[in-house]
Motif scaffolding. Structure first.
Motif, PDB file in Angstrom:
ATOM      1  N   THR A  64       0.852  -1.183   0.000  1.00  0.00           N
ATOM      2  CA  THR A  64       0.000   0.000   0.000  1.00  0.00           C
ATOM      3  C   THR A  64       0.891   1.237   0.000  1.00  0.00           C
ATOM      4  O   THR A  64       2.048   1.185   0.430  1.00  0.00           O
ATOM      5  CB  THR A  64      -0.908   0.028   1.241  1.00  0.00           C
ATOM      6  OG1 THR A  64      -0.085   0.194   2.389  1.00  0.00           O
ATOM      7  CG2 THR A  64      -1.711  -1.238   1.381  1.00  0.00           C
ATOM      8  N   LYS A 327      -7.855  -0.232   3.968  1.00  0.00           N
ATOM      9  CA  LYS A 327      -8.277   0.300   2.670  1.00  0.00           C
ATOM     10  C   LYS A 327      -7.477   1.543   2.273  1.00  0.00           C
ATOM     11  O   LYS A 327      -7.154   1.733   1.113  1.00  0.00           O
ATOM     12  CB  LYS A 327      -9.773   0.640   2.692  1.00  0.00           C
ATOM     13  CG  LYS A 327     -10.660  -0.575   2.901  1.00  0.00           C
ATOM     14  CD  LYS A 327     -10.923  -1.269   1.594  1.00  0.00           C
ATOM     15  CE  LYS A 327     -12.005  -2.311   1.711  1.00  0.00           C
ATOM     16  NZ  LYS A 327     -11.621  -3.494   2.497  1.00  0.00           N
ATOM     17  N   LYS A 330      -7.999   6.012  -1.295  1.00  0.00           N
ATOM     18  CA  LYS A 330      -8.330   5.363  -2.562  1.00  0.00           C
ATOM     19  C   LYS A 330      -7.800   6.204  -3.723  1.00  0.00           C
ATOM     20  O   LYS A 330      -8.157   7.377  -3.853  1.00  0.00           O
ATOM     21  CB  LYS A 330      -9.844   5.217  -2.663  1.00  0.00           C
ATOM     22  CG  LYS A 330     -10.262   4.196  -3.672  1.00  0.00           C
ATOM     23  CD  LYS A 330     -11.777   4.113  -3.721  1.00  0.00           C
ATOM     24  CE  LYS A 330     -12.186   3.299  -4.924  1.00  0.00           C
ATOM     25  NZ  LYS A 330     -13.598   3.430  -5.207  1.00  0.00           N
ATOM     26  N   THR A 357      -7.456   1.320  -5.844  1.00  0.00           N
ATOM     27  CA  THR A 357      -7.291   0.920  -4.445  1.00  0.00           C
ATOM     28  C   THR A 357      -6.199   1.779  -3.817  1.00  0.00           C
ATOM     29  O   THR A 357      -5.810   2.794  -4.372  1.00  0.00           O
ATOM     30  CB  THR A 357      -6.910  -0.561  -4.339  1.00  0.00           C
ATOM     31  OG1 THR A 357      -5.663  -0.743  -5.010  1.00  0.00           O
ATOM     32  CG2 THR A 357      -7.944  -1.454  -4.951  1.00  0.00           C
ATOM     33  N   ASN A 358      -5.678   1.347  -2.663  1.00  0.00           N
ATOM     34  CA  ASN A 358      -4.612   2.122  -2.048  1.00  0.00           C
ATOM     35  C   ASN A 358      -3.226   1.624  -2.446  1.00  0.00           C
ATOM     36  O   ASN A 358      -2.235   1.985  -1.850  1.00  0.00           O
ATOM     37  CB  ASN A 358      -4.765   2.126  -0.524  1.00  0.00           C
ATOM     38  CG  ASN A 358      -4.714   0.738   0.053  1.00  0.00           C
ATOM     39  OD1 ASN A 358      -4.804  -0.238  -0.684  1.00  0.00           O
ATOM     40  ND2 ASN A 358      -4.563   0.636   1.344  1.00  0.00           N
TER      41      ASN A 358
END
Lengths: 404, 164
Positions: A64, A327, A330, A357-358
């Motif tokens: 991420t 999450k 975003k 997404t991240n």
């Protein structure tokens, strides 16, 4: 492109190819230079990189964006602060996030502290490579004070991981800004002392003047950036050209050289440190300890963690904490941005493609040291073999950033 | 701003005055305060908020605070944490059956402490973790809890000492 003439003395000579590095102590890491020599004169130099390649860009496709921040520490490990903040700024541009005023001021101070500490290390190693061992200790003593500041600010000295998407990892402690001010105020004394030892020293001047020259046109053509470009006479600073973090509000000047040799690069970095000190002084005047570090509106709450006290007591914030950690922010799908900051070494760029997404679909770093290295063949051509060390040192490459 | 390069005067070209100047500077530094820390004899105390070894903390009831939500395991950038969850009769319902931190992988970024929703994991001021064997660097739950008990972890209870 410049082609320095190699003097022909009428002797029959043979070219010799030698390896400099990757274990040579003066290459600042694991840079391998293949030099073609004609006697003592360098006729060709090819830098080989990749000995420290860790594949950070590929790793970043599986982590991420929040998890990538510690990886950027390990790129230019002499100024991790500006790498962190650069990545955070790039991600904020991608997701369209606005940080608070206090956060911007703190980031400016952190970036400029990183610039001074990075340049102090460059000064120490540059002088050491040329043979002035004393300066090494004085510059390191001064740099230690900056690392003490980083330690108090972030918790560690070296790999700080201080930037967070949307803000910073922690607030400053009480009266920390006074400590920064004290350290910054005393740095010019150290710089004056070192300048007394070096600037008018005949040995230092003769080892540096007219060595590793690169012309203005070549520097632009090879996309040099940072102090190395400015030494060639190009007035280009991203802090002025595309201001970020509110740099347009601070008064500072861009030092520019005329000759583009090692001596100019030395003078420019010395002046740059003094300009950074001026920026820090101006920024600290704007610092308000009572202002909030994180924005308080509801829309931006999806980006960062709620306060710890609320996580421990309130159900909603607890769920929120899990959502942000898993999450995260975003990123818009297939939206791509390029964002660059003026890192101590030059233009540090981030190219990010969002994935919905991240996790970034693609994350590319334009690292200044890597791009600066490609000017080495031109700088070295026609110089003596003893000047190779001085030229490499004056370019200030960090191999962690070259190979990523 | 164009940086002007200085033109050396004739006495500066002689080189001898520069040597004298350099020696004088060195001599002046002899009487300055020493900055080095003689490490093994002289101990250095990290400042408050230092990011050292992550350890597990114990609650007031003597049990580990961790509820094995695995958020630290998820966020850890080098994936140095491994948790095996288990069920318990206690109202908390879940607890870590096994909890490993590999200090060989840990980069001391402090993300685990930042995300932990019950303040169960804490970065201690411990920084001397070197070992001759990599397998010894994988710390299990018992050892982590034991390290956590030694830590006066509550905020504001620690007083940082000055360096040197």
């Amino acid at each position: 492109m410049k082609d320095k003439e190699v003097k022909n003395l009428g002797l029959r000579t043979e070219k010799m190819t030698i390896n400099m590095g990757p274990q040579h102590p003066a290459t600042h890491g694991v840079l391998r230079l293949v030099l073609t020599l004609d006697g003592e004169v360098v006729v060709g130099a090819v830098p080989y990189v990749g000995y420290l390649h860790r594949g950070i860009e590929k790793i970043a496709e599986n982590k991420t964006l929040h998890q990538v921040i510690p990886y950027t520490d390990r790129m230019d490990y002499l100024s991790p602060m500006s790498n962190n903040i650069g990545l955070c700024l790039a991600v904020e541009k991608l997701i369209g996030f606005e940080t608070t005023e206090k956060c911007r001021v703190m980031r400016v101070v952190a970036c400029e502290l990183a610039r001074i500490s990075s340049h102090l290390l460059w000064l120490a190693t540059d002088a050491l490579d040329i043979g002035a061992g004393t300066v090494y200790f004085y510059a390191f003593t001064e740099r230690e004070k900056y690392y003490d500041l980083f330690e108090e600010m972030t918790g560690v000295r070296f790999t700080v991981s201080y930037g967070r998407i949307g803000g910073l990892a922690r607030d400053w402690k009480k009266d920390f800004e006074k400590k920064v001010y004290d350290v910054v105020l005393n740095t010019p004394k150290c710089l004056d002392e070192i300048e007394r030892l070096l600037t008018r020293n005949r040995i230092f001047v003769e080892r540096n003047r007219d060595v590793g020259v690169i012309s203005r046109e070549d520097a632009i053509a090879l996309s040099l950036s940072g102090p190395n470009l400015r030494a060639s006479g190009v007035e280009w600073d991203i802090r002025k050209a595309y201001p970020y973090l509110g740099y347009e509000r601070y008064k500072f000047e861009i030092p520019v050289g005329e000759h583009g040799d090692c001596y100019d690069r030395y003078l420019i970095r010395m002046e740059e440190m003094r300009q950074s000190i001026e920026i820090i002084k101006q920024a600290l005047k704007e610092y308000d300890p009572k202002a909030p570090l994180w924005p308080e509106d509801n829309d931006s709450q999806k980006v960062f963690y709620p306060p710890k006290e609320k996580v421990l007591t309130s159900m909603e914030e607890l769920i929120h904490q899990f959502m942000v950690a898993t999450k995260g922010p975003k990123t818009p799908k297939y939206k791509e941005i390029y964002f660059c900051i003026e890192a101590p070494k030059g233009e540090l760029g981030f190219y990010i493609v969002g994935s919905g997404t991240n996790v970034a679909h693609r994350l590319h770093f334009r690292s200044p040291s890597f791009v600066n290295l490609q000017s080495l063949p031109i700088m070295l051509q026609g110089d003596m073999v003893a000047d190779v060390v001085a030229t490499v040192a004056s370019l200030d490459p960090v191999l962690g950033e070259v190979d990523r | 701003m164009i940086v002007k390069r200085p033109v050396l005067k004739w006495w500066e070209r002689l080189y001898l005055p520069v040597v004298e100047d350099g020696l004088l500077t060195t001599f002046r530094h002899l009487f300055k305060k020493k900055v080095t820390v003689q490490y093994p004899e002289e101990r250095w105390v990290p400042p408050e908020g230092f990011r050292g070894a992550p350890v597990l903390l114990t609650g007031l009831d003597g049990r580990e605070k961790c509820t094995s939500c695995k958020l630290c395991m998820f966020i850890c950038p080098p994936q140095a944490i491994r948790i095996v969850a288990g069920e318990t009769e206690h109202p908390i319902e879940k607890y870590p059956q096994e909890f490993y931190i590999d200090y060989g992988l840990c980069i001391f970024c402090g993300y685990c402490q930042e995300v932990c929703p019950c303040e169960a994991i804490w970065l201690k001021h411990e920084f001397e973790l070197a070992d001759f064997d990599r397998t010894n660097l994988i710390f299990g739950k018992d050892k982590l809890l034991q390290m956590g008990r030694q830590e006066p972890y509550l905020k504001g209870k620690e007083k940082p000492l000055k360096k040197g």
